[in-house]
Scaffold this motif. Structure first.
Motif: not given
Length: 677
Positions: A267-283
């Protein structure tokens, strides 16, 4: 349509039924008849409403099934039953029948195993009701519901174990299915991959591994969600697009001509996009897909514990992951994890000392470079290379027996495991047995000065094995060196033959400071650029320092990556990096360093747009979840911790016969054409 409010004789409801009937009697029926032979057979018979008699075999079949549909609910699970049972209590239990013992024509005993297959209780059946005959007609391993009365087992004192203190006198038995008599299950039976369900049912170790896997999953969730700020579990799509990240992809064709999805490598690209989306920490526990050669620790589809952190560095990620590992080991394992930060080795140090970027450091056998000491004639005997690098290590013999060492190494070199090393085009290994009874202790080819230096370096004892190996004089690249592969293979063979004891415990370490770029390999797709180099990890990895950023303009191959792998006992559990969060720099890497074609660069537009929208610095990691569970349980293969794994033969699922041939109809639907090789 919601039918609950429509009256029984509603004209509207009646017209709906008529419409359905007319539809089935029309053109749709012809299609169904052509595709499903059983549908054709059914419609040769009169309509069900017009039939006056159901075949006897069908009637008995459905009558038996009807009884299995309406079975009584269990009053207890086995754990609560065994802890709360009382004499005279009426209970209903569900489970599988064991082997039956008939003590007489009027008395039978059988064990009932619970649905988890972890507990069992003794059933006693008397010939005073029809349950006795039903029980005698049922096969071992058949699922049943049993009603009966609890009694204390005769001959059991007050100190009897709860698991065997009670028995159930059967009053009713409800067969729920019958187990075929032609299938034999014993503890020794090994079922083929085609019958994985039977292997799971017969092998308690496999079932326990799946339960343990679920526990590992839950503990990881607990640790990540108790962090502050906490991680948010987010699912990312499985239908992605083809982008050159470094591994081969699986494509999913669509009915839109020329268009296909790709299953995600991660999910590399999606999780980086989440970082740009204001999600501070994802798993997430992410399903990933890679079309690559299979090994014991690889599957074409696998699970990874994927995480990403905004406003974070690699140090933050490593500290977080160490917390996950410590919680797992403290809750589920007997072996403790070392306190304090895990040991760190640079890529260069790991490759030079152990010949591997995922070394097992528990058994020593460190490697040293000695080509500057060796006489030319010795070097020429072991390699055709000009000015090679020559390295050395020792394998200890705790018995101090040179003869046993000579026997072990001869058998290894003559075995299939030794063949790749004998046939190494850069030269086979040089083998020496240290023997205090021989001149220069068996190191005569080294010459006096070099032999003395080797003794100072390795401190060999009587009977130890000393190995030298040559390689090309070139910077480290890839995951191992020839002598590193030999070190690992020799130790594995020594353990397998009981020449050496197996190492114990767990040694965790971070391998850091990988090269940002590596030479492109014909065996790996890389990122498809024209520069002759590929990103060592993936093209989104950031340089480690300001000096490494400068290297991008002068010599990118010398740049170090902020990339870190977690390794334990020679297994890479996972890897991660700090990411490039600046869109312009990311585009520069893809276009100017890797020299991707414009059309391939366009595949990353979505990511570049997200980074351009003020994306904060971020870093992350993915742990191979299957590998993690396998390591914790001491399994050699991840297949032993996956319910339905693929085989090593082309990634097949032998049980369901996948992948399966594409029909002409499917090829036409998805606009595909098979081409002859």
């Amino acid at each position: 349509m919601f039918l609950g409010s429509v009256g029984r004789h509603s004209p509207r409801l009646r017209s709906s039924y008529i419409g359905i009937s007319n539809y089935l009697r029309g053109g749709r029926t012809a299609s169904l008849r052509s595709r499903f032979p059983s549908y054709r057979a059914f419609h040769r018979q009169p309509c069900l409403r017009e039939q006056t008699q159901v075949p006897t075999s069908h009637a008995s079949l459905l009558e038996r099934y009807k009884k299995a549909v309406e079975f009584p609910p269990a009053t207890h699970d086995f754990e609560s039953f065994l802890s709360q049972a009382a004499a005279g209590q009426e209970v209903t239990l569900h489970g599988y029948l064991g082997n039956r013992a008939d003590l007489s024509k009027k008395l039978s005993f059988v064990r009932l195993t619970d649905p988890t297959m972890k507990h069992n209780v003794q059933l006693v059946s008397f010939a005073k009701n029809d349950a006795f005959e039903k029980l005698k007609a049922l096969s071992t391993n058949s699922p049943v519901a049993v009603k009966g009365k609890v009694q204390a087992k005769k001959g059991k004192g007050s100190d009897a174990e709860k698991s065997d203190a009670w028995e159930v006198h059967v009053e009713e038995i409800h067969p729920l299915n019958d187990f075929p008599k032609d299938i034999i299950i014993t503890p020794e039976t090994v079922f083929s991959p085609e019958q994985r369900y039977l292997q799971l049912r017969s092998d308690s170790e496999l079932r326990d591994a799946l339960r343990f896997r679920a526990q590992v999953h839950n503990v990881c969730k607990e640790e990540l969600e108790q962090c502050r700020p906490g991680f948010v579990e987010i699912e990312t799509p499985l239908l992605f697009k083809s982008t050159p990240e470094g591994a081969r992809e699986f494509l999913v064709p669509t009915r839109r001509r020329g268009l296909a999805y790709a299953l995600p490598q991660s999910p590399q690209q999606y999780k980086q996009i989440l970082m740009a989306s204001g999600i501070p920490r994802y798993y997430q526990f992410a399903r990933c897909f890679r079309d690559e050669d299979l090994r014991a620790d690889r599957q074409p589809e696998f699970t990874q514990l994927d995480l990403e952190m905004s406003f974070a560095t690699g140090e933050d990620v490593m500290r977080t992951v160490e917390g996950v590992i410590r919680r797992l080991w403290s809750k589920l394992m007997k072996d403790p994890v070392p306190s304090g930060p895990f040991r760190r080795l640079s890529y260069q140090e790991a490759m030079s000392r152990y010949g591997s970027d995922k070394p097992d450091t528990r058994f020593g056998m460190e490697i040293y470079r000695i080509d500057y000491l060796l006489p030319v004639d010795l070097v020429n005997k072991i390699t055709p290379l000009t000015e090679p690098i020559v390295e050395i290590f020792k394998l200890e013999n705790s018995e101090n027996d040179p003869a046993a060492t000579s026997k072990f190494i001869s058998e290894f070199l003559d075995s299939p495991a030794g063949a790749p090393f004998n046939n190494n085009p850069e030269g086979g290994p040089g083998i020496f047995v240290y023997d205090a009874k021989k001149p220069l202790c068996g190191l005569q080819p080294f010459g006096f000065e070099a032999a003395e230096h080797v003794e100072d370096l390795l401190e060999p004892d009587h009977g130890d094995l000393i190995v030298i190996q040559a390689r090309k004089r070139a910077p480290f690249s890839g995951g191992s060196t020839p002598i590193g592969d030999l070190r690992r293979a020799l130790h594995s063979a020594a353990v397998a033959s009981e020449f050496k004891p197996a190492p114990t415990g767990f040694e965790f370490q971070w391998i850091v400071d990988f090269p940002l770029f590596s030479p492109s390999s014909d065996s790996e797709p890389g990122q498809g650029g024209a520069a002759g180099i590929s990103s060592t990890h993936h093209p989104f990895t950031a340089p480690k320092s300001a000096a490494d950023v400068d290297m991008l303009l002068t010599d990118p191959t010398q740049a170090v990556a902020d990339h870190y792998d977690l390794v334990v006992n020679g297994v890479e559990l996972g890897g991660g990096s700090r990411r490039i969060h600046d869109a312009a720099v990311q585009e520069f890497i893809l276009r100017d360093i890797l020299q991707m074609k414009p059309e391939r660069l366009a595949d990353f537009t979505h990511l570049l747009d997200a980074l351009r929208a003020g994306c904060p610095p971020h870093a992350g990691l993915a742990l191979g979840f299957d590998r993690l569970v396998a390591v914790m349980l001491g399994k050699e293969s991840v297949r032993d911790v996956i319910a339905f794994p693929k085989t090593g033969k082309g990634g097949e699922d032998a049980m369901v016969k996948a992948p399966s041939p594409m029909t002409e109809e499917a090829l036409e639907t998805y606009h595909l054409l098979l081409r002859e090789n």
